[in-house]
Each structure stands twice: as structure tokens, then as C-alpha cells.
Scaffold this active site. Structure first.
Site, PDB file in Angstrom:
ATOM      1  N   HIS A 101     -42.178  -9.434 -44.734  1.00 57.48           N
ATOM      2  CA  HIS A 101     -41.594 -11.006 -43.811  1.00 57.48           C
ATOM      3  C   HIS A 101     -42.804 -11.819 -44.382  1.00 57.48           C
ATOM      4  O   HIS A 101     -43.697 -11.346 -44.697  1.00 57.48           O
ATOM      5  CB  HIS A 101     -41.923 -10.042 -42.507  1.00 57.48           C
ATOM      6  CG  HIS A 101     -41.290 -11.773 -41.625  1.00 57.48           C
ATOM      7  ND1 HIS A 101     -42.572 -12.393 -41.633  1.00 57.48           N
ATOM      8  CD2 HIS A 101     -40.047 -11.207 -41.292  1.00 57.48           C
ATOM      9  CE1 HIS A 101     -41.643 -13.401 -40.741  1.00 57.48           C
ATOM     10  NE2 HIS A 101     -40.360 -12.729 -40.457  1.00 57.48           N
ATOM     11  N   ASP A 106     -47.218  -3.369 -39.804  1.00 56.51           N
ATOM     12  CA  ASP A 106     -46.886  -4.277 -39.347  1.00 56.51           C
ATOM     13  C   ASP A 106     -45.276  -4.062 -38.248  1.00 56.51           C
ATOM     14  O   ASP A 106     -44.692  -3.309 -39.365  1.00 56.51           O
ATOM     15  CB  ASP A 106     -46.026  -5.479 -40.012  1.00 56.51           C
ATOM     16  CG  ASP A 106     -44.893  -6.106 -39.582  1.00 56.51           C
ATOM     17  OD1 ASP A 106     -44.650  -6.583 -38.537  1.00 56.51           O
ATOM     18  OD2 ASP A 106     -44.149  -7.256 -40.641  1.00 56.51           O
ATOM     19  N   GLN A 152     -40.491  -4.747 -36.680  1.00 54.74           N
ATOM     20  CA  GLN A 152     -39.618  -3.655 -36.080  1.00 54.74           C
ATOM     21  C   GLN A 152     -39.270  -2.671 -35.656  1.00 54.74           C
ATOM     22  O   GLN A 152     -38.033  -1.904 -35.371  1.00 54.74           O
ATOM     23  CB  GLN A 152     -38.166  -3.751 -37.525  1.00 54.74           C
ATOM     24  CG  GLN A 152     -38.439  -5.611 -38.555  1.00 54.74           C
ATOM     25  CD  GLN A 152     -37.244  -6.019 -37.330  1.00 54.74           C
ATOM     26  OE1 GLN A 152     -36.876  -5.632 -35.972  1.00 54.74           O
ATOM     27  NE2 GLN A 152     -37.702  -7.757 -36.802  1.00 54.74           N
ATOM     28  N   LYS A 199     -39.620  -9.030 -29.733  1.00 54.69           N
ATOM     29  CA  LYS A 199     -38.798  -7.911 -30.156  1.00 54.69           C
ATOM     30  C   LYS A 199     -38.335  -6.839 -29.191  1.00 54.69           C
ATOM     31  O   LYS A 199     -38.004  -6.265 -29.255  1.00 54.69           O
ATOM     32  CB  LYS A 199     -39.187  -8.409 -31.390  1.00 54.69           C
ATOM     33  CG  LYS A 199     -38.890  -9.060 -32.359  1.00 54.69           C
ATOM     34  CD  LYS A 199     -39.125  -8.029 -33.877  1.00 54.69           C
ATOM     35  CE  LYS A 199     -39.568  -9.909 -34.911  1.00 54.69           C
ATOM     36  NZ  LYS A 199     -38.199 -10.447 -34.990  1.00 54.69           N
TER      37      LYS A 199
HETATM   38  N1  PLP Z   1     -42.840  -8.815 -40.041  1.00 63.09           N
HETATM   39  C1  PLP Z   1     -41.287  -8.561 -39.352  1.00 63.09           C
HETATM   40  C2  PLP Z   1     -40.933  -6.787 -40.234  1.00 63.09           C
HETATM   41  C3  PLP Z   1     -40.694  -8.921 -38.709  1.00 63.09           C
HETATM   42  O1  PLP Z   1     -39.331  -8.788 -38.818  1.00 63.09           O
HETATM   43  C4  PLP Z   1     -40.880 -10.668 -38.059  1.00 63.09           C
HETATM   44  C5  PLP Z   1     -39.740 -11.326 -37.445  1.00 63.09           C
HETATM   45  O2  PLP Z   1     -38.286 -11.257 -37.534  1.00 63.09           O
HETATM   46  C6  PLP Z   1     -42.411 -10.308 -38.004  1.00 63.09           C
HETATM   47  C7  PLP Z   1     -43.161  -9.696 -38.669  1.00 63.09           C
HETATM   48  C8  PLP Z   1     -43.353 -11.572 -37.654  1.00 63.09           C
HETATM   49  O3  PLP Z   1     -42.396 -11.730 -36.124  1.00 63.09           O
HETATM   50  P1  PLP Z   1     -42.691 -12.951 -35.120  1.00 63.09           P
HETATM   51  O4  PLP Z   1     -42.706 -13.928 -35.619  1.00 63.09           O
HETATM   52  O5  PLP Z   1     -42.704 -12.373 -33.964  1.00 63.09           O
HETATM   53  O6  PLP Z   1     -44.627 -13.055 -35.452  1.00 63.09           O
END
Ligand code: PLP
Length: 402
Positions: free
Chosen positions: A118, A195, A198, A221
Site C-alpha cells: 500500500h 503491516d 488487512q 478496519k
Molecule cells: N496498509 C494496507 C495493507 C491497507 O489496506 C491500508 C488501508 O487500506 C493501509 C495500509 C492504510 O491504512 P489507514 O488508511 O487506515 O492508515
């Protein structure tokens, strides 16, 4: 699963159709117990934490710190002080990049990420690499969306100071073999950030067993309020970190000449936090624990397999991400139709899916596509909803062909 009753939002109609919410990878809906908890905080004990001797402040502090213990136990951290409250996954990664990265990276060092990250696990490292002259290295994936372990292994060397990798890809659904990756990284003395944005809503997480150095996730999430997140820091790493932001709560003593800092985790939590949000996070975790993550995982796997099998029968559909170990996320394209057009048509039928690059533009470049349509399932979804979705997809395909 008898959980629909807990989610008021799912009872509504959209565009004259019962809402079908398949955008759970973007954010999940909140059960009534979480909403009630926020209401209770603001109605009865709204107050700042760690500062007041009065009743309301003490109660708010107690509940806020209880949330930390609940998170600690939820991911099986050794100590509650290893839990830093953040705004979300993005905030947690930026915190590590600045507080740890700036202290421990320099010329000749490398940060290893993967091709399926991401943006929030790419851009902070680009920024820190620019500042420290370290190099960002990207481990490749194969066409199914699986990390190529042999290539990953080749890229980890004595230069690698940090491996920062996603547990589950939000676009492909791939579940990475993080235990193995962590073992490879540690053999080379590299630290590891996982991370978990998900994975936390779908898998049992045990950070001690995983043996990662950092683990990040977002509350929103995980059925908790937006603006809440968690950074797990293995205790040993704290001594390698400097505070990232200065302000209230992160200090012991302040004088114009010199400031001494509070101990972790407070050292990394400057300013008034999202108190209600974290109390809500505690309630969300307790809710998830009541259902049981093993039950959640197997229920969602069934939903995924059912949807995948049914979609496979539609010749116009091309899947993006077909790893053998996959979470309940399906990214796909329909013929030459732009995902936005498909998403708009499905919206007319009350179905919420995600369309676009899902904050993984380099991954889209790799597949040479502008984006995908993405359906992501949760334990409050049903086979009946998927059946409706399949019918709707077929209807859209017909309309687009006409
Ligand atoms: N990493 C992954 C794999 C994600 O799916 C997301 C959000 O969709 C993020 C990081 C970023 O999360 P946030 O926007 O809640 O900080």
C-alpha cells in the site's frame, strides 16, 4: 452468523435496494456496542486523560489504559507498554520511519519492501531514504500475486536494516508467509515491520510467536472508530528510537533549557489522543473476540470461495490476484470495462464495491492496468448477498455489451 442485528447501517436501502456492503477492506462497519461506547463516553465522562485528579479524568484514563491492555492481549504482546496508540496504520508506519528510521538508517543501508505494498508502506520509506541516503529495495511478486520467496531471500543481506511488508495485500488478497519472511530477515540481522491493516480483522495475531519488531494496524478496519490505530513495538526496539513528535503527555519535565521525556509508550503519544476512539476500539476487540477469529476466518473463507467459484463461471471476468493462500478479497476486471463504470452500475443496484488503484499504484503498473474492481467480504455478509451480486454482475455485463 447471527450478527446482522448488531449493524444498524446494514439495515438500510440504497437506491431502492437493500444495501450490500462489499467494501470491507477499505473500512468496516461498526457494531452497536462500539457506537454505544462512544455515546457513553461523550454523555457521561468526556474528559482528558493522564492529566486530571478529578473523577471524570480518572475514569477516562482508566478506560483508555484498559484499552491498551485489551489490545496487548488481543495481539499477544508481552507488555502493555509495547502498545503505542496512533491514528492508524499510515500514522504507525510514519512513526517508525521517523522515530526508528532516522536513527538507524544511513548511506549503504537498505529498506526492503514488496511490490504489493500500500502507498502508506512505500512513501514514508521513500521520504526517509531521501533524508538518510538509504536505498529502497522492492521484492518482486509472480503473476498470481505471490511474493517470490527465493527472490526475497536473495535481496536480504547485511545491508538490509529493515524489512517492511504487508501481512495481507489489500488489492490481491495474498496472505504473505510472514513467519518465514521474518525468520529470513532476522538471520540477516534486519528488523521487521508487519503491516497488519488487512490481517487483524481476519486472522489471529500473535506478535510474540511471529517475532516481528513492529506491527501496525488501523482501528477502523477492525470495527472501531476512524482515527485509531496501533503500533506494536518490541520492547528492545524502544532504545533505538527517538521521539517523533513533541508536546504534552510525551514529557516528564520541560524547561526552556532541557526537556526529559516520558517513558514509552507515552513518549510516542504526544498530545490529546482519540480517547473515545480507543475506548471504542476496546469494545470492538471484545466484540470480535466473542465471535472468535477462527470462526470469522473460516466463515469468510467460505464466502470468498463461493464468490470466486461463481465469478469464475463468468467468462468476461479476469481475476487480479489468485494466490493459493488468500483472504476474502477479490480484485477483478470485466472485459475492457473500466472498473469505475462497473462500480457505478453496481451502486445503482445498492452494491458497494471498491474501484480504482486501491492505493497500490506501483502494483497496478506491474499488471499494466489502471485499477480493478474489488469486492471484500466480512463476517456480516452472506451467501445470499453474493448470489445477488453475481446476478447483478451478469446484468451489468449485459448492459455494457448492449
Ligand atoms: N496498509 C494496507 C495493507 C491497507 O489496506 C491500508 C488501508 O487500506 C493501509 C495500509 C492504510 O491504512 P489507514 O488508511 O487506515 O492508515
Amino acid at each position: 452468523m447471527n450478527v446482522r442485528k448488531d449493524f444498524t447501517i446494514l439495515k438500510q436501502s440504497v437506491k431502492g435496494q437493500p444495501l450490500i456492503y462489499f467494501d470491507n477492506a477499505a473500512t468496516s462497519q461498526k457494531p452497536q456496542c462500539v457506537i454505544d461506547e462512544l455515546n457513553s463516553y461523550y454523555s457521561h465522562y468526556n474528559s482528558n486523560v493522564h492529566r486530571g485528579v478529578h473523577y471524570l479524568s480518572q475514569l477516562a484514563t482508566e478506560k483508555y489504559e484498559q484499552a491498551r491492555v485489551v489490545v496487548q492481549q488481543f495481539i499477544n504482546a508481552q507488555y502493555d507498554r509495547e502498545i503505542v496508540f496512533t491514528k492508524g496504520t499510515t500514522d504507525g508506519i510514519n512513526l517508525v520511519a521517523n522515530a526508528w528510521g532516522l536513527e538507524n538508517l544511513g548511506e549503504g543501508d537498505e529498506v526492503l519492501i514488496s511490490a504489493m505494498e500500500h502507498h502508506s508502506n512505500i512513501v514514508p520509506w521513500q521520504m526517509i531514504c531521501q533524508k538518510t541516503a538509504a536505498k529502497l529495495v522492492v521484492a518482486p511478486i509472480d503473476e498470481t500475486g505471490e511474493l517470490i520467496i527465493a527472490e526475497f531471500e536473495k535481496l536480504v543481506s547485511s545491508k538490509t536494516k529493515l524489512v517492511s511488508i504487508t501481512h495481507i495485500s489489500n488489492t490481491l488478497g495474498t496472505i504473505n508467509p510472514v513467519d518465514k519472511l521474518i525468520e529470513i530477515a532476522h538471520k540477516n540481522n534486519a528488523k521487521v515491520l508487519i503491516d497488519g491493516a488487512q490481517s487483524v480483522p481476519h486472522l489471529n495475531i500473535d506478535v510474540q510467536q511471529m517475532n516481528c519488531d513492529f506491527f501496525v494496524f488501523s482501528g477502523h478496519k477492525l470495527f472501531a472508530p476512524t482515527g485509531t490505530g496501533v503500533l506494536y513495538v518490541k520492547e528492545d526496539r524502544y532504545k533505538e528510537m527517538s521521539p517523533y513528535q513533541g508536546g504534552g503527555d510525551m514529557i516528564k519535565d520541560v524547561a526552556f533549557e532541557k526537556t526529559t521525556y516520558n517513558s514509552p509508550p507515552h513518549k510516542f503519544e504526544a498530545g490529546t489522543p482519540n480517547i473515545a476512539g480507543f475506548i471504542g476500539l476496546k469494545s470492538a476487540i471484545e466484540y470480535v473476540q466473542k465471535i472468535g477469529l477462527n470462526n470469522i476466518y473460516s466463515y469468510e473463507q467460505n464466502l470468498h470461495n463461493f464468490a470466486f467459484d461463481e465469478m469464475s463461471k463468468i467468462s468476461e471476468i479476469r481475476f487480479i490476484g489468485t494466490a493459493s493462500n488468500k483472504a476474502s478479497v477479490i480484485s477483478f476486471l470485466v472485459g475492457k470495462t473500466h472498473p469505475f463504470d462497473l462500480g457505478t452500475l453496481l451502486d445503482q443496484l445498492g452494491i458497494a464495491i471498491r474501484t480504482g488503484h486501491h492505493c497500490t499504484q506501483p502494483l497496478m503498473d506491474l499488471y499494466k492496468i489502471p485499477g480493478t474492481a474489488r469486492a471484500s467480504f466480512c463476517f456480516y455478509n452472506s451467501e445470499k448477498e453474493i448470489e445477488f451480486f453475481i446476478k447483478a454482475l451478469k446484468r451489468c455485463i449485459k448492459m455494457l455489451a448492449a
